[in-house]
Scaffold this motif. Sequence first.
Motif, short mmCIF file in Angstrom:
data_model
loop_
_atom_site.label_atom_id
_atom_site.label_comp_id
_atom_site.label_asym_id
_atom_site.label_seq_id
_atom_site.Cartn_x
_atom_site.Cartn_y
_atom_site.Cartn_z
N TRP A 174 14.88 21.60 53.02
CA TRP A 174 13.99 20.91 52.80
C TRP A 174 13.18 21.44 51.87
N LEU A 175 12.93 22.70 51.46
CA LEU A 175 12.73 22.34 50.23
C LEU A 175 13.44 23.37 49.38
N VAL A 176 14.29 23.65 49.60
CA VAL A 176 15.11 24.78 48.53
C VAL A 176 16.21 23.92 48.68
N LEU B 192 12.24 27.82 61.28
CA LEU B 192 11.67 27.33 59.94
C LEU B 192 12.45 27.47 58.76
N LEU B 193 13.09 28.57 59.19
CA LEU B 193 14.21 29.23 58.25
C LEU B 193 14.84 27.81 57.77
N VAL C 162 12.82 25.22 56.14
CA VAL C 162 12.86 25.54 54.74
C VAL C 162 13.74 24.96 53.08
#
Length: 342
Positions: free
Chosen positions: A83-85, A76-77, A80
């Motif tokens: 792709w999201l940060v 998950l880390l 995230v």
Amino acid sequence: MGVFERYLSVWVGLAIVAGVLLGSLVPDVFNLIASLEYAHVNLVVAALIWLMIYPMMLQIDFSAVKNVGKKPKGLLLTLVINWLVKPFTMAAIGWLFFRVLFAPWVDPATAGEYIAGMILLGVAPCTAMVFVWSQLTRGDANYTLVQVSINNLIMVFAFAPLAALLLGMSNIQVPWNTLLLSVLLYVVLPLVAGVLTRQMWNTIQRQKTKPLPVSYLAERCKPWSILGLLTTVVLLFGLQAPVIMAEPLVIGLIAIPLLIQTYGIFALAYWLAYRLKLTHAIAAPACMIGTSNFFELAVAVAIGVFGLHSGAALATVVGVLVEVPVMLSLVWFANRTRAHFA
């Protein structure tokens, strides 16, 4: 760690100097090496990266891969962060530096191309070199394989839309042959070779009174991995020596935001890993994946969309030059802070 590994950053520094000097003195040799490519993937560099990755692939035990799902926080880390940060912070930092801070020294059109190159680096998470960083930080080989594989799968579907969104363009063409060939060369083939070697080694050792574990073989292969790393550094800097010598100030301007982005992303990921109470063998590779870049893909797209001599292509090349020394410094930091993790 032996003396050679302990001072690896020194050897890399010497390799950088050697690469620039050799690239300036015998450019024809490096031009010949540069011509040995297919789908923007240099085959000599690919072979050297393969040599670096192989010792870690020996350690992958598929019977243990199924247990990765029991520890989803590490996956998950990295998802995230990747792709999201990271893509959005890269775009923001590029805009801040080239539209505001460096605006007096860079014309608007060129600044836009530099930002585009940075964005292409930001939306391409690392595929190959992360296995090396994981090995140097004693990462969990099975977990690293799963992390890289999932990111590669997402990249197939998300790279083009995300790059188009951040670049404000609708005509981004993904060089699928570059993407697929890189995954084949850097993940599939060394993984298959590692599995076959592991099986053969175990078969031979079962016939002995004092069998040796596969880790013994992997340890004996490690010097070749380091040699592959240093040779790769010499080649990368030798291939880019003309650019480095011709535009040192421009390279410095591009390197500054890339350095801030890289260290900033690692700091965020490492802090989150600590807060999530991940073991160091999972935390370190997860952060390395989120920090490093798939520069072959970024360079190929920059050349295809903006041109070989564009600012975007130059920015992606600077990303290549910055990555190895910076990632080695992060490897050093991760190893020094191992005791703070579970």
